[in-house]
Motif scaffolding. Structure first.
Motif, PDB file in Angstrom:
ATOM      1  N   GLY A  80      41.865  39.926  48.190  1.00 44.79           N
ATOM      2  CA  GLY A  80      42.966  39.468  47.038  1.00 44.79           C
ATOM      3  C   GLY A  80      44.184  40.505  46.911  1.00 44.79           C
ATOM      4  N   THR A  81      45.045  40.411  46.004  1.00 42.25           N
ATOM      5  CA  THR A  81      46.033  41.087  46.087  1.00 42.25           C
ATOM      6  C   THR A  81      45.828  42.614  45.236  1.00 42.25           C
ATOM      7  N   ASN A  82      46.752  43.441  45.177  1.00 47.27           N
ATOM      8  CA  ASN A  82      46.634  44.614  44.527  1.00 47.27           C
ATOM      9  C   ASN A  82      46.020  44.558  43.285  1.00 47.27           C
ATOM     10  N   ILE A  83      44.914  45.093  42.859  1.00 45.34           N
ATOM     11  CA  ILE A  83      44.154  45.211  41.611  1.00 45.34           C
ATOM     12  C   ILE A  83      44.925  46.144  40.732  1.00 45.34           C
ATOM     13  N   GLU A  84      45.978  47.099  41.075  1.00 48.80           N
ATOM     14  CA  GLU A  84      46.579  47.976  40.315  1.00 48.80           C
ATOM     15  C   GLU A  84      47.804  47.278  39.322  1.00 48.80           C
ATOM     16  N   LYS A  85      48.162  45.947  40.244  1.00 49.98           N
ATOM     17  CA  LYS A  85      49.333  45.402  39.254  1.00 49.98           C
ATOM     18  C   LYS A  85      48.935  44.816  38.104  1.00 49.98           C
ATOM     19  N   LYS A  86      50.057  44.530  37.449  1.00 51.08           N
ATOM     20  CA  LYS A  86      49.623  43.760  36.045  1.00 51.08           C
ATOM     21  C   LYS A  86      49.125  42.395  36.293  1.00 51.08           C
ATOM     22  N   GLY A 130      43.236  34.043  39.142  1.00 49.01           N
ATOM     23  CA  GLY A 130      44.267  34.754  38.887  1.00 49.01           C
ATOM     24  C   GLY A 130      44.006  35.747  37.636  1.00 49.01           C
ATOM     25  N   GLN A 131      44.230  37.012  37.695  1.00 48.46           N
ATOM     26  CA  GLN A 131      43.894  38.010  36.500  1.00 48.46           C
ATOM     27  C   GLN A 131      45.180  38.730  36.047  1.00 48.46           C
ATOM     28  N   TYR A 132      44.974  39.250  34.976  1.00 46.73           N
ATOM     29  CA  TYR A 132      45.841  40.152  34.026  1.00 46.73           C
ATOM     30  C   TYR A 132      45.233  41.479  33.970  1.00 46.73           C
ATOM     31  N   ASN A 133      45.801  42.358  34.161  1.00 50.35           N
ATOM     32  CA  ASN A 133      45.282  43.682  33.639  1.00 50.35           C
ATOM     33  C   ASN A 133      45.749  43.889  32.356  1.00 50.35           C
ATOM     34  N   PHE A 134      44.828  43.923  31.227  1.00 50.97           N
ATOM     35  CA  PHE A 134      45.091  44.228  29.665  1.00 50.97           C
ATOM     36  C   PHE A 134      45.260  45.695  29.452  1.00 50.97           C
ATOM     37  N   TYR A 135      44.555  46.514  30.335  1.00 48.60           N
ATOM     38  CA  TYR A 135      44.731  47.944  30.280  1.00 48.60           C
ATOM     39  C   TYR A 135      44.394  48.478  31.601  1.00 48.60           C
ATOM     40  N   ARG A 136      45.313  49.416  32.211  1.00 51.85           N
ATOM     41  CA  ARG A 136      45.150  50.075  33.126  1.00 51.85           C
ATOM     42  C   ARG A 136      45.302  51.760  33.017  1.00 51.85           C
ATOM     43  N   SER A 137      44.364  52.542  33.591  1.00 53.64           N
ATOM     44  CA  SER A 137      44.236  53.964  33.638  1.00 53.64           C
ATOM     45  C   SER A 137      43.994  54.439  34.903  1.00 53.64           C
ATOM     46  N   TRP A 192      41.278  55.991  35.438  1.00 51.51           N
ATOM     47  CA  TRP A 192      39.653  55.849  35.680  1.00 51.51           C
ATOM     48  C   TRP A 192      39.065  54.506  35.428  1.00 51.51           C
ATOM     49  N   TYR A 193      40.052  53.425  34.988  1.00 54.40           N
ATOM     50  CA  TYR A 193      39.562  52.181  35.002  1.00 54.40           C
ATOM     51  C   TYR A 193      40.571  51.150  34.464  1.00 54.40           C
ATOM     52  N   ASN A 194      40.390  49.985  35.014  1.00 49.87           N
ATOM     53  CA  ASN A 194      41.247  48.870  34.601  1.00 49.87           C
ATOM     54  C   ASN A 194      40.282  47.759  33.644  1.00 49.87           C
ATOM     55  N   PHE A 195      40.863  47.268  32.678  1.00 48.98           N
ATOM     56  CA  PHE A 195      40.133  46.096  31.903  1.00 48.98           C
ATOM     57  C   PHE A 195      41.139  44.918  32.021  1.00 48.98           C
ATOM     58  N   HIS A 196      40.543  43.731  32.664  1.00 53.49           N
ATOM     59  CA  HIS A 196      41.073  42.654  33.052  1.00 53.49           C
ATOM     60  C   HIS A 196      40.526  41.333  32.711  1.00 53.49           C
ATOM     61  N   GLY A 197      41.229  40.240  32.792  1.00 51.18           N
ATOM     62  CA  GLY A 197      40.572  38.980  32.490  1.00 51.18           C
ATOM     63  C   GLY A 197      41.501  38.001  33.029  1.00 51.18           C
ATOM     64  N   GLY A 198      40.986  36.460  32.990  1.00 44.60           N
ATOM     65  CA  GLY A 198      42.024  35.565  33.682  1.00 44.60           C
ATOM     66  C   GLY A 198      41.393  34.150  33.712  1.00 44.60           C
ATOM     67  N   ALA A 213      35.751  44.824  34.095  1.00 44.62           N
ATOM     68  CA  ALA A 213      36.466  46.327  34.075  1.00 44.62           C
ATOM     69  C   ALA A 213      36.048  46.465  35.683  1.00 44.62           C
ATOM     70  N   THR A 214      37.206  47.382  36.142  1.00 43.01           N
ATOM     71  CA  THR A 214      37.242  47.755  37.610  1.00 43.01           C
ATOM     72  C   THR A 214      36.986  49.645  37.233  1.00 43.01           C
ATOM     73  N   ILE A 215      35.989  50.081  37.332  1.00 43.26           N
ATOM     74  CA  ILE A 215      35.744  51.176  37.042  1.00 43.26           C
ATOM     75  C   ILE A 215      36.137  52.348  38.498  1.00 43.26           C
TER      76      ILE A 215
END
Length: 139
Positions: free
Chosen positions: A37-43, A66-73, A75-81, A98-100
């Motif tokens: 997939g594409t870059n998981i650090e993008k919104k 297709g997913q949206y990062n609700f919160y990026r830090s 240490w972790y990203n919280f996403h859904g889609g 979540a991606t830790i």
């Protein structure tokens, strides 16, 4: 119609391509998936997943997410889609996860924990995925 759906599933994540690509291997119960997939650090990010059932008697499967990062830090990203899949029958679902990123010196590696309620063939299912994903290329 089925062929058109499969072609769209292949093209959807790559229409949102960024400078980095991520790859992943996920396990849920008795089956596994391989994803790119594409870059998981993008919104917004996309992913294409293929079922990798080994010797089990499962249909070939492919999913486009297709997913949206609700919160990026750091240490972790919280996403859904939204997930659209095909396993001999069409499926639609809402993955949330979540991606830790556990290693501070190597944050390209992530641990995925994801739950996906989905409808397949008129039946409702809930799938849990655990896996590893890694960003390749870029900065």
């Amino acid at each position: 119609m089925k062929h058109t759906l499969v072609i769209l599933l292949f093209l959807l994540p790559f229409g949102m391509a960024f400078s980095q690509v991520q790859v992943g291997v996920y396990h849920s119960g008795i089956s596994a998936q391989v994803g790119v997939g594409t870059n998981i650090e993008k919104k917004f990010f996309g992913e294409l997943r293929f079922w990798a059932p080994d010797r089990l008697d499962l249909d070939f499967g492919v999913e486009a997410l297709g997913q949206y990062n609700f919160y990026r830090s750091e240490w972790y990203n919280f996403h859904g889609g939204l997930m659209i899949g095909y396993y001999g029958d069409g499926a639609i679902g809402l993955p949330i996860g979540a991606t830790i990123k556990p290693i501070s010196s190597f944050q390209r590696l992530g641990l995925l924990m994801e739950a996906t309620p989905y409808i397949l063939g008129g039946n409702f299912f809930l799938r849990g995925n655990l896996g590893l994903r890694m960003r390749l290329g870029g900065d």
